[in-house]
Structure formats: structure tokens, C-alpha cells
Design an enzyme around this catalytic site. Structure first.
Site, PDB file in Angstrom:
ATOM      1  N   LYS A   1       4.570   8.990   8.648  1.00 52.83           N
ATOM      2  CA  LYS A   1       4.885   9.311  10.253  1.00 52.83           C
ATOM      3  C   LYS A   1       5.562   8.907  11.382  1.00 52.83           C
ATOM      4  O   LYS A   1       5.358  10.003  11.563  1.00 52.83           O
ATOM      5  CB  LYS A   1       4.644   6.818  10.065  1.00 52.83           C
ATOM      6  CG  LYS A   1       3.375   6.652   8.880  1.00 52.83           C
ATOM      7  CD  LYS A   1       3.568   5.137   8.683  1.00 52.83           C
ATOM      8  CE  LYS A   1       2.130   4.905   8.519  1.00 52.83           C
ATOM      9  NZ  LYS A   1       0.652   4.156   8.872  1.00 52.83           N
TER      10      LYS A   1
ATOM     11  N   TYR B   1       0.409  -1.113   0.080  1.00 52.61           N
ATOM     12  CA  TYR B   1      -0.046  -0.198   0.189  1.00 52.61           C
ATOM     13  C   TYR B   1       0.978   1.329   0.197  1.00 52.61           C
ATOM     14  O   TYR B   1       2.000   1.845   0.616  1.00 52.61           O
ATOM     15  CB  TYR B   1      -0.732  -0.029   1.408  1.00 52.61           C
ATOM     16  CG  TYR B   1      -1.390   1.143   1.105  1.00 52.61           C
ATOM     17  CD1 TYR B   1      -1.371   1.685   2.311  1.00 52.61           C
ATOM     18  CD2 TYR B   1      -2.593   1.483   0.898  1.00 52.61           C
ATOM     19  CE1 TYR B   1      -2.600   3.276   2.751  1.00 52.61           C
ATOM     20  CE2 TYR B   1      -3.711   2.572   0.892  1.00 52.61           C
ATOM     21  CZ  TYR B   1      -3.442   3.262   1.514  1.00 52.61           C
ATOM     22  OH  TYR B   1      -4.106   4.839   2.391  1.00 52.61           O
TER      23      TYR B   1
ATOM     24  N   ASP C   1       9.158   2.750  -0.286  1.00 50.29           N
ATOM     25  CA  ASP C   1       8.489   3.710   0.306  1.00 50.29           C
ATOM     26  C   ASP C   1       8.609   2.726   1.367  1.00 50.29           C
ATOM     27  O   ASP C   1       8.076   1.546   1.843  1.00 50.29           O
ATOM     28  CB  ASP C   1       6.662   2.447  -0.236  1.00 50.29           C
ATOM     29  CG  ASP C   1       5.824   3.562   1.195  1.00 50.29           C
ATOM     30  OD1 ASP C   1       4.908   3.264   0.758  1.00 50.29           O
ATOM     31  OD2 ASP C   1       6.751   4.260   1.212  1.00 50.29           O
TER      32      ASP C   1
HETATM   33  P1  KE4 Z   1      -0.576   8.027   4.593  1.00 51.15           P
HETATM   34  O1  KE4 Z   1      -1.033   8.780   3.254  1.00 51.15           O
HETATM   35  O2  KE4 Z   1      -2.052   7.613   5.243  1.00 51.15           O
HETATM   36  O3  KE4 Z   1      -0.208   9.388   5.976  1.00 51.15           O
HETATM   37  O4  KE4 Z   1       0.384   7.263   4.453  1.00 51.15           O
HETATM   38  C1  KE4 Z   1       0.534   6.552   2.963  1.00 51.15           C
HETATM   39  C2  KE4 Z   1       0.948   5.182   2.946  1.00 51.15           C
HETATM   40  C3  KE4 Z   1       2.007   4.779   2.303  1.00 51.15           C
HETATM   41  N1  KE4 Z   1       2.896   3.766   2.569  1.00 51.15           N
HETATM   42  C4  KE4 Z   1       3.219   2.636   2.987  1.00 51.15           C
HETATM   43  C5  KE4 Z   1       3.538   1.926   3.298  1.00 51.15           C
HETATM   44  C6  KE4 Z   1       2.372   2.921   4.070  1.00 51.15           C
HETATM   45  O5  KE4 Z   1       1.696   2.404   5.242  1.00 51.15           O
HETATM   46  C7  KE4 Z   1       0.991   4.108   4.221  1.00 51.15           C
HETATM   47  C8  KE4 Z   1      -0.269   4.365   6.218  1.00 51.15           C
HETATM   48  N2  KE4 Z   1      -0.169   3.004   6.474  1.00 51.15           N
HETATM   49  C9  KE4 Z   1      -1.299   3.052   6.609  1.00 51.15           C
HETATM   50  C10 KE4 Z   1      -1.010   1.762   7.446  1.00 51.15           C
HETATM   51  N3  KE4 Z   1      -1.077   0.291   7.094  1.00 51.15           N
HETATM   52  C11 KE4 Z   1      -2.126   4.063   7.071  1.00 51.15           C
HETATM   53  C12 KE4 Z   1      -3.199   3.911   8.393  1.00 51.15           C
HETATM   54  C13 KE4 Z   1      -4.381   4.323   7.588  1.00 51.15           C
HETATM   55  O6  KE4 Z   1      -5.163   4.502   6.331  1.00 51.15           O
HETATM   56  O7  KE4 Z   1      -6.037   5.138   8.687  1.00 51.15           O
END
Ligand code: KE4
Length: 434
Positions: free
Chosen positions: A273, A150, A245
Site C-alpha cells: 500500500k 486478512y 503484517d
Molecule cells: P493486497 O494483495 O491487496 O495488496 O494486500 C493484501 C493485504 C495483506 N495484508 C493486509 C493487512 C491487508 O489489509 C491486505 C489488503 N487489504 C484489503 C483491504 N482490507 C485490500 C482491498 C481489496 O482486497 O480490494
């Protein structure tokens, strides 16, 4: 750790039912709705250290850590103090600020691939910007991503994505035009032959490979020995870029992230994060010759009102200052290994088929007999059992990610007492469920 039974969540339920009338699904992000584990989500009131309290006064040992940022512990006193001071100068400038220089220097010093960095406001923004940069630098349109990985919710990534997309079974979200995803090629994680075949079939059309160097969005999945190095050589041989990523793994697996841990330096890296210490921050960075394509230094446009926000920079700077102290990563590794190994042996003693992975301050357990090396493997996990396990752990005061397709996160605040209490809860729950 005794079960909080009767497990009273009446205030949570009341607030959540109001929320469902105000916001789609009652949440600001889908995975928080507990859709895949059933039952109603817990409404948080406050967090501190390794703990969260809900609006009914229940206390939980928290292994979500606001999905990664809380690696030094929630509401760390040094972070809070730094924010109080920064607040006195205002909340946002929309102009250059020395705090951006400070955090940029720390990121550049820490992350092997990053010679120059651009701050944005989320991991999604970081990944969508890096995708545009890959295409701008190579002049090619196609990308390779991996099933179960993701990279945020930008259209071109919502193809066999992990996290909430997998959790909600939305392999290709509605609203994403086929034309947008036509350039997104996918391969199974840990499958070099599949990647080579994509390059053979799309000669000179692939701008690059984007990967979670350790997957956290299909549960926790490790790269097989040689996999990341293999990707690097395939990309190089085909004039394509390799992008890590590290939104999740950055500063979690080591101070220099997965790329330091595995000794593989990609061309570009996405972060998020932890570098915001709980405030909204993302970043992308890499080789200077590539980054100098980004406006206004170069022609590739990307912008953001709140990018480089002084409060977010402050929280990020203080968080990294704490993380770079001696012994932090050895402490995180040891505590997380003790937890992960303990969970697995308790599951096996109780007769459950279970496998798991752990690296740095990240872990995951799957209710399946087979080792998990790909999203396909992860999907053999017993999701129904995971749901019952998740609910039981909540009742025993442990807050796990509400999906089998997420990873668990520890922090510097998860000490022996928290790990022991968690394993006691695991033993109680896994002895009750079949
Ligand atoms: P954000 O846009 O949520 O800050 O980041 C996206 C993203 C990009 N790359 C990786 C590897 C990530 O894990 C994420 C976001 N992680 C999720 C949890 N698996 C965020 C939680 C959510 O979507 O509420």
C-alpha cells in the site's frame, strides 16, 4: 455538506452493468462490488487530495484512499511530478535500478525490524513469501493466524480471514485444498491463552505467528495492552517467529508503523500500500540472518517480473519523503481522533448503539453496544444498519469503505473542513435511520 439528492448515479450504473459482463462481479477486487452494503458501486472518474469524483460528477470525501496508499492525499502534486520525470526513462527495467536502493534504505531506516528487504508487487505476495520464509527458516510447516485477520488471498491464509472474505461470508474459499489449510491454525484476536494452547498442542511444529498488529480487516480492532508482547514471548519460548503484517498499518500508525508505535519488534514484517504511493508494491523484510535465505542469496525461491518497478519505487520514495516531514503523524492522529470521536458522540446522541476504535490515520465504528476486541465481537455489529448508514453517507457526499469489516483511512489532505463536513453528514444520516 448537503445531500446530493436526487443522487444521480446513472452513468455509474451503466458502466457497472457493462463491467459485470466483462469481469466476475464487475470488479477487479470483490470488496469493491458493494455486495455487503447493497446498491450499485460508484464508478470513479478521478481523485485528488481528500476527494473522489464519480462518472456522474458527484464529489465525495474519500475515507478509503484506494484502501490505504493515498495517505498523503490522492494525486499529490509532488508524487505526480516525480512520476512524470520517471516516466521519461521508461516504465519497467527488469534489471537492478538505483531507485530500489533508495526505497530499500528508507524502509530499513524507518521500520525497526527490517535490516534487509525484498520488494514484490502486492501485499498478498509479501505475505505468501514471508510464510514460505518462516517455514524455510524454522523447518516447520504450521502457522498461526487470527480470526478476522486478512493477509491477502494466498490459499493458506483463506481460513477465517477478514476483509472481502468475511464481507462475502467466505470463511474457507472453494478451491483451497484442505491439505493446504491443514497447517493453518487460528486463534481469536487478543486471546493469548488460545495461542499458548495451540503451541502446547503442536509442539515444535509451528513456524510462526502472523498478525495484523492493529486489525483493519474486521473493522478497526486494537491489541489489548500486553497482547503483542505476550505473542512475542510465546513465539520466542517456542522457537517460532513473530511476523507483523503491516501492509495496512505500515507508515500509517507512525513512520515506523505499529511496531514503532507499540515498541514491539517482530522478526519479520510485511508491507504494501503506502510504500508504493498508489502503484503496485509489496515488500517483506526483517532480520538479516533470515532474509539472507531468500534467493539468490539463499535457497528460498521467490521472484517477480515487475518487482522493484521504477515507477512504483518513485511513487513510494516521494510518498515516504512527504510522510517523514515534521508533524505529519501528529496531524494525522489529531484529525482522525476528531473524526472518530465526533462520529461516536453523534451516534450516541442519536440513540444508536455504537463503539469504535482509532489509532494513527485509521479508524472504525461498529453498530454494537459492546467494545470490539475480536472478530466475534465485531460480528455483533448491526450489518443492516451499517448498510443504510453507508448508503446515506454516499448520498451526503462521503465515501466510506463498503463493508463493516474494513477500516477507515484519513490522509494529510483531510483538513478541518473535510472533518466538519463529514460529521455534518454523519449527523444528518444517523438522525434519519433507526
Ligand atoms: P493486497 O494483495 O491487496 O495488496 O494486500 C493484501 C493485504 C495483506 N495484508 C493486509 C493487512 C491487508 O489489509 C491486505 C489488503 N487489504 C484489503 C483491504 N482490507 C485490500 C482491498 C481489496 O482486497 O480490494
Amino acid at each position: 455538506m448537503v445531500a446530493q439528492i436526487p443522487f444521480n448515479t446513472s452513468k455509474s450504473q451503466q458502466i457497472f452493468s457493462q463491467a459485470k459482463n466483462l469481469m466476475p462481479g464487475g470488479v477487479s477486487s470483490p470488496v469493491r462490488a458493494f455486495k455487503s452494503v447493497g446498491g450499485e458501486p460508484i464508478v470513479f472518474d478521478r481523485v485528488e487530495g481528500a476527494y473522489a469524483w464519480d462518472v456522474d460528477g458527484n464529489r465525495y470525501i474519500d475515507y478509503v484512499g484506494t484502501w490505504g496508499p493515498a495517505i498523503v492525499g490522492h494525486a499529490h502534486p509532488e508524487v505526480i511530478e516525480a512520476l512524470h520525470k520517471a516516466l521519461e526513462k521508461g516504465t519497467s527495467f527488469g534489471a537492478p535500478c538505483v531507485l530500489e536502493n533508495q526505497l530499500a534504505e528508507m524502509v530499513i531506516d524507518a521500520v525497526p525490524s527490517i535490516e534487509m528487504v525484498r520488494f514484490v508487487n502486492s501485499g498478498t505476495e509479501a505475505c505468501m513469501s514471508v510464510l514460505r520464509l518462516m517455514r524455510a527458516f524454522t523447518g516447520r510447516d504450521k502457522i498461526i493466524k487470527f480470526e478476522g485477520c486478512y493477509h491477502g488471498h494466498a490459499d493458506m491464509f483463506l481460513v477465517q480471514a477478514g476483509s472481502g472474505v468475511a464481507t462475502l461470508g467466505l470463511p474457507d474459499s472453494p478451491g483451497v485444498p484442505k491439505s493446504t489449510t491443514a497447517n493453518t491454525l487460528t486463534a481469536p484476536y487478543n486471546d493469548l491463552a488460545a495461542v499458548q494452547a495451540l503451541f502446547d498442542a503442536n509442539k515444535d511444529q509451528i513456524s510462526g505467528i502472523i498478525i495484523e498488529p492493529v486489525v483493519g480487516n474486521a473493522g478497526c480492532i486494537l491489541p489489548k495492552p500486553g497482547f503483542l508482547a505476550g505473542l512475542q514471548s510465546i513465539a520466542k519460548a517456542n522457537g517460532a517467529l513473530l511476523v507483523f503484517d503491516e501492509v495496512m498499518t505500515g507508515f500509517r500508525l507512525a513512520y515506523g508503523g505499529a511496531q514503532e508505535r507499540f515498541g514491539i519488534t517482530p522478526d519479520l514484517t510485511c508491507l504494501g500500500k503506502i510504500i508504493g504511493g498508489g502503484l503496485p508494491v509489496g515488500a517483506y523484510g526483517g532480520r538479516r540472518e533470515i532474509m539472507e535465505m531468500v534467493a539468490p542469496a539463499g535457497p528460498m525461491y521467490q521472484a517477480g517480473t515487475l518487482s522493484g518497478n521504477p515507477l512504483a519505487m518513485t511513487a513510494g520514495i516521494k510518498t515516504l519523503e512527504i510522510l517523514r516531514r515534521d508533524g505529519t503523524y501528529a496531524q494525522l492522529d489529531a484529525a482522525t481522533k476528531k473524526l472518530a470521536d465526533g462520529m461516536l458522540s453523534i451516534a450516541h446522541e442519536a440513540g444508536h448503539a455504537a463503539t469504535g476504535n482509532q489509532i494513527g490515520a485509521m479508524f472504525g465504528m461498529f453498530f454494537t453496544a459492546q467494545q470490539v476486541y475480536s472478530f466475534e465481537d465485531a460480528k455483533t455489529s448491526d450489518l443492516n444498519k451499517f448498510s443504510r448508514f453507508h448508503r446515506g453517507m454516499l448520498e451526503h457526499g462521503v465515501y466510506l469503505a463498503p463493508s463493516q469489516y474494513e477500516a477507515g483511512f484519513t490522509s494529510l489532505a483531510h483538513g478541518d473542513a473535510e472533518i466538519a463536513a463529514t460529521l455534518e453528514a454523519v449527523r444528518a444520516v444517523l438522525s434519519q435511520i433507526s
